[in-house]
Enzyme design. Structure first.
Site, PDB file in Angstrom:
ATOM      1  N   LYS A  15       0.834  -1.280  -0.171  1.00  0.00           N
ATOM      2  CA  LYS A  15       0.021  -0.036   0.115  1.00  0.00           C
ATOM      3  C   LYS A  15       0.871   1.183   0.132  1.00  0.00           C
ATOM      4  O   LYS A  15       1.451   1.500   0.910  1.00  0.00           O
ATOM      5  CB  LYS A  15      -0.945  -0.107   1.180  1.00  0.00           C
ATOM      6  CG  LYS A  15      -1.241   1.320   1.800  1.00  0.00           C
ATOM      7  CD  LYS A  15      -2.203   1.924   0.991  1.00  0.00           C
ATOM      8  CE  LYS A  15      -2.416   3.291   1.782  1.00  0.00           C
ATOM      9  NZ  LYS A  15      -1.980   4.458   1.028  1.00  0.00           N
ATOM     10  N   GLY A  53       6.634   5.470   8.129  1.00  0.00           N
ATOM     11  CA  GLY A  53       5.715   6.793   8.187  1.00  0.00           C
ATOM     12  C   GLY A  53       5.886   7.648   9.614  1.00  0.00           C
ATOM     13  O   GLY A  53       6.729   7.288  10.072  1.00  0.00           O
ATOM     14  N   SER A  54       4.464   8.153   9.711  1.00  0.00           N
ATOM     15  CA  SER A  54       4.764   8.988  11.017  1.00  0.00           C
ATOM     16  C   SER A  54       4.300   7.890  12.162  1.00  0.00           C
ATOM     17  O   SER A  54       3.977   7.088  12.185  1.00  0.00           O
ATOM     18  CB  SER A  54       3.436  10.051  10.715  1.00  0.00           C
ATOM     19  OG  SER A  54       2.274   9.347  10.722  1.00  0.00           O
ATOM     20  N   GLY A  72       2.230   4.860  13.021  1.00  0.00           N
ATOM     21  CA  GLY A  72       2.941   3.690  13.522  1.00  0.00           C
ATOM     22  C   GLY A  72       2.355   3.162  14.843  1.00  0.00           C
ATOM     23  O   GLY A  72       2.255   1.791  15.010  1.00  0.00           O
ATOM     24  N   CYS A  84      13.548  11.662   6.217  1.00  0.00           N
ATOM     25  CA  CYS A  84      13.577  11.289   7.605  1.00  0.00           C
ATOM     26  C   CYS A  84      14.795  11.402   8.288  1.00  0.00           C
ATOM     27  O   CYS A  84      14.844  11.648   9.483  1.00  0.00           O
ATOM     28  CB  CYS A  84      13.209  10.155   8.019  1.00  0.00           C
ATOM     29  SG  CYS A  84      13.946   8.730   6.848  1.00  0.00           S
TER      30      CYS A  84
HETATM   31  P1  NAP Z   1       1.921   8.670   7.253  1.00  0.00           P
HETATM   32  O1  NAP Z   1       1.102   9.907   6.986  1.00  0.00           O
HETATM   33  O2  NAP Z   1       2.228   8.011   8.611  1.00  0.00           O
HETATM   34  O3  NAP Z   1       1.637   7.816   5.996  1.00  0.00           O
HETATM   35  C1  NAP Z   1       2.432   6.702   5.623  1.00  0.00           C
HETATM   36  C2  NAP Z   1       1.615   5.577   5.095  1.00  0.00           C
HETATM   37  O4  NAP Z   1       0.732   5.116   5.975  1.00  0.00           O
HETATM   38  C3  NAP Z   1       1.176   6.138   3.708  1.00  0.00           C
HETATM   39  O5  NAP Z   1       1.036   5.176   2.823  1.00  0.00           O
HETATM   40  C4  NAP Z   1      -0.439   6.432   4.277  1.00  0.00           C
HETATM   41  O6  NAP Z   1      -1.501   6.383   3.274  1.00  0.00           O
HETATM   42  C5  NAP Z   1      -0.480   5.263   5.461  1.00  0.00           C
HETATM   43  N1  NAP Z   1      -1.447   5.496   6.420  1.00  0.00           N
HETATM   44  C6  NAP Z   1      -2.230   6.619   6.688  1.00  0.00           C
HETATM   45  N2  NAP Z   1      -3.251   6.244   7.861  1.00  0.00           N
HETATM   46  C7  NAP Z   1      -3.008   5.110   7.999  1.00  0.00           C
HETATM   47  C8  NAP Z   1      -3.625   4.272   8.976  1.00  0.00           C
HETATM   48  N3  NAP Z   1      -4.738   4.631   9.602  1.00  0.00           N
HETATM   49  N4  NAP Z   1      -3.256   2.946   8.984  1.00  0.00           N
HETATM   50  C9  NAP Z   1      -2.184   2.326   7.952  1.00  0.00           C
HETATM   51  N5  NAP Z   1      -1.558   2.986   7.075  1.00  0.00           N
HETATM   52  C10 NAP Z   1      -2.011   4.460   7.236  1.00  0.00           C
HETATM   53  O7  NAP Z   1       3.426   9.415   6.936  1.00  0.00           O
HETATM   54  P2  NAP Z   1       3.696  10.443   5.807  1.00  0.00           P
HETATM   55  O8  NAP Z   1       3.415  11.728   5.867  1.00  0.00           O
HETATM   56  O9  NAP Z   1       3.788   9.599   4.384  1.00  0.00           O
HETATM   57  O10 NAP Z   1       5.450  10.419   5.844  1.00  0.00           O
HETATM   58  C11 NAP Z   1       6.251  11.188   6.542  1.00  0.00           C
HETATM   59  C12 NAP Z   1       6.448  10.764   8.118  1.00  0.00           C
HETATM   60  O11 NAP Z   1       7.274   9.629   7.439  1.00  0.00           O
HETATM   61  C13 NAP Z   1       7.432  11.546   8.657  1.00  0.00           C
HETATM   62  O12 NAP Z   1       6.989  11.502   9.887  1.00  0.00           O
HETATM   63  C14 NAP Z   1       8.745  10.907   8.571  1.00  0.00           C
HETATM   64  O13 NAP Z   1       9.624  11.213   9.384  1.00  0.00           O
HETATM   65  C15 NAP Z   1       8.341   9.412   8.269  1.00  0.00           C
HETATM   66  N6  NAP Z   1       9.690   8.881   7.472  1.00  0.00           N
HETATM   67  C16 NAP Z   1      10.192   7.840   8.153  1.00  0.00           C
HETATM   68  C17 NAP Z   1      11.272   7.227   7.629  1.00  0.00           C
HETATM   69  C18 NAP Z   1      12.283   6.301   8.498  1.00  0.00           C
HETATM   70  O14 NAP Z   1      12.940   5.413   7.720  1.00  0.00           O
HETATM   71  N7  NAP Z   1      12.261   6.364   9.718  1.00  0.00           N
HETATM   72  C19 NAP Z   1      11.481   7.227   6.206  1.00  0.00           C
HETATM   73  C20 NAP Z   1      10.779   8.071   5.635  1.00  0.00           C
HETATM   74  C21 NAP Z   1       9.849   8.839   6.315  1.00  0.00           C
HETATM   75  P3  NAP Z   1      -1.930   7.815   2.851  1.00  0.00           P
HETATM   76  O15 NAP Z   1      -0.846   8.126   2.154  1.00  0.00           O
HETATM   77  O16 NAP Z   1      -3.137   7.141   1.709  1.00  0.00           O
HETATM   78  O17 NAP Z   1      -2.447   8.574   3.834  1.00  0.00           O
END
Ligand code: NAP
Length: 478
Positions: free
Chosen positions: A170, A223-224, A228, A279
């Site tokens: 996804k 992700g966030s 998580g 990130c």
């Molecule tokens: P996000 O809002 O958490 O989304 C990540 C993924 O989760 C997307 O595919 C999103 O789908 C999906 N998602 C949303 N709601 C969900 C739910 N309730 N259940 C399961 N999946 C769900 O994060 P983002 O805005 O895409 O990315 C930015 C964040 O990622 C930042 O906090 C960054 O630090 C972190 N990040 C961390 C790393 C690492 O390796 N530590 C690397 C890259 C990014 P939708 O797009 O359809 O909402």
């Protein structure tokens, strides 16, 4: 329309969503089939049906399909990179770097198919042969973010597949096309039906369906922290194996003995390139008192020279925020910064002049001096905003760097070898750099954070195999 990929078929959907160019929102980059919970169920069922044959296939044969997919992406390298710039906003050189990395990741893990190392040790008993075989876990759910829309799907898909698992991917709604291209390449490479499944659409709807899908055995999420934590709570109820890579608030310590110009360059690079949307980006520069004023002045002067614009234009260094919501988050934190720390030393506004009018552009912004209790020193912004903090000395810098719940990446700029090693042993982060930007990792070593930034085994390098496989231990008397 870019369809979902379920059981080896491209599947349309009655509803769709648009993927728009954040540098020019009048351009639609792609129209995607909006998957439903029923699509996730179908994808998980297809993955379960494909698992016995795929897991029984010799590892080198699985690897051969990954090699072929890498070759296919190599042939379309330029257009895939340009699509990434148009869907995510990063500059074309950055997008090319990422597609190259995704190809290298596919090839690296393709080679693991010929190794899949187990264990063979001598028994204490006579004529007993004892060993442990590596075996796959089953159906794995992969949920990926938009900021590395090709590399992150690649570094989850490749080890999952080569270990013999089947997957449901996804992708992030803001940038699904780059991941779609990898799935397309796997399809063209002849991956058996059901082994890889791709369902795009609403994160909350599909995420809930995925974590509840009966055949699922594991979830890898990037992700966030908020999402998580939600996934972890739901996955643990079902005893799913889970791996979470989440947010950061990464520090770069700059000591007075640092090579000054490269320290300035490294901080500016790590804070602003990819629009601060890595990130591993630096969002806190912690600078020793003796050089604080000179360092702030040099960073501000360098930041003012950064060229912001459409990442497809040669010479542009900083692209737009990925979407309106992300831009509004950044502007909100800049306002909080204004109230708590005063006017920024540079930047601080949205850019809307001329060709920037239809994009989500924000000026690279520097606040200084920022103190530990202020919001922009504690919360992840995920945009082009740098907080520069003053430290009395090395000890003070270490305690400022470590005093937050995040622990993703961290950097130090110093020419003192002893300080560098002290830092390496005491820094509370999973990824450390010395005299380099805090961002910019390779795929051959473990990747991941510590503290609240991560949970579960590391990704990438040989460590990735630990999450995507299990051991079967055998004692044999002959
Ligand atoms: P996000 O809002 O958490 O989304 C990540 C993924 O989760 C997307 O595919 C999103 O789908 C999906 N998602 C949303 N709601 C969900 C739910 N309730 N259940 C399961 N999946 C769900 O994060 P983002 O805005 O895409 O990315 C930015 C964040 O990622 C930042 O906090 C960054 O630090 C972190 N990040 C961390 C790393 C690492 O390796 N530590 C690397 C890259 C990014 P939708 O797009 O359809 O909402």
């Amino acid at each position: 329309m870019f369809a979902n990929y379920i059981n080896g078929e491209w599947v349309d959907s009655p509803s769709t969503f648009e993927n728009r160019n954040p540098a020019n929102t009048s351009e639609v980059v792609g129209l995607f089939a909006k998957g439903s919970a029923a699509d996730i169920d179908a994808a998980a069922a297809a993955a379960a049906a494909a698992f016995p044959a795929w897991s029984a296939m010799p590892g080198p044969a699985r690897g051969a399909i990954l090699y072929k997919a890498a070759d296919i992406l190599d042939k379309t390298f330029d257009s895939v990179a340009a699509e990434m710039t148009r869907e995510e906003g990063k500059t074309l050189p950055e997008a090319k770097g990422e597609v190259r990395r995704a190809i290298n990741i596919l090839r690296y893990f393709a080679g693991e198919g010929s190794r899949l190392p187990g264990m063979l040790v001598p028994s204490e008993r006579d004529r007993v042969h004892m060993f442990a075989l590596r075996k796959p876990i089953g159906v794995v759910g992969l949920i990926t973010p938009w900021n590395f829309p090709s590399a992150i799907p690649a570094w989850k898909l490749a080890p999952a597949l080569v270990c013999g698992n089947t997957v449901v991917l996804k992708p992030a709604s803001a940038a699904p096309l780059s991941a779609w291209r990898i799935v397309e390449a796997l399809h063209q490479a002849g991956i058996p039906k059901g082994v890889v499944n791709f369902v795009a659409g609403s994160g909350s709807e599909l995420g809930a369906a995925l974590v509840n899908a009966a055949p699922l055995k594991a979830i890898s999420f990037t992700g966030s922290c908020e999402i998580g934590a939600w996934l972890h709570a739901h996955a643990s109820r079902r005893h799913l194996r889970i791996q979470l890579e989440m947010g950061g608030k990464n520090p770069t310590i700059v000591l007075a003995d640092a090579e000054f110009n490269s320290a300035v360059e490294n901080v500016v690079n790590a804070a602003f390139f990819s629009t601060g949307q890595k990130c591993t980006a630096t969002s806190r520069a912690i600078v020793e008192d003796a050089i604080f004023d000179r360092f702030v002045e040099a960073v501000v002067a360098r930041t003012r020279k950064l060229k912001v614009g459409d990442g497809m234009t040669p010479g542009i260094e900083i692209g737009p925020c990925v979407d309106q919501a992300q831009m509004e988050t950044v502007l909100r934190y800049i306002e909080i910064g204004r109230q708590e720390c005063g006017e920024p030393l540079c930047g601080g506004h949205r850019l809307t002049e001329g060709a920037l009018a239809n994009g989500y552009f924000v000026e690279p912004t520097v606040f200084a001096p920022v103190t530990s209790e202020q919001t922009i020193a504690r919360e992840e912004i995920f945009g082009p905003v740098l907080a520069i903090m003053r430290a009395r000395d090395f000890e003070d810098a270490m305690s400022i760097a470590n005093a937050i719940p995040f622990g993703l990446s961290s950097s130090i700029q110093t020419t003192n070898l002893s300080r560098a090693f002290e830092y390496i042993y005491r820094a509370e982060a999973g990824l450390l750099t010395v005299n380099l930007p805090s961002a910019g990792v390779e795929y051959q070593l473990p990747f991941g954070g510590s503290k609240d930034s991560s949970f579960g085994p590391k990704e990438q390098g040989p460590a990735a195999m630990e999450f995507y496989s299990d051991y079967k231990t055998v004692y044999l008397k002959y």
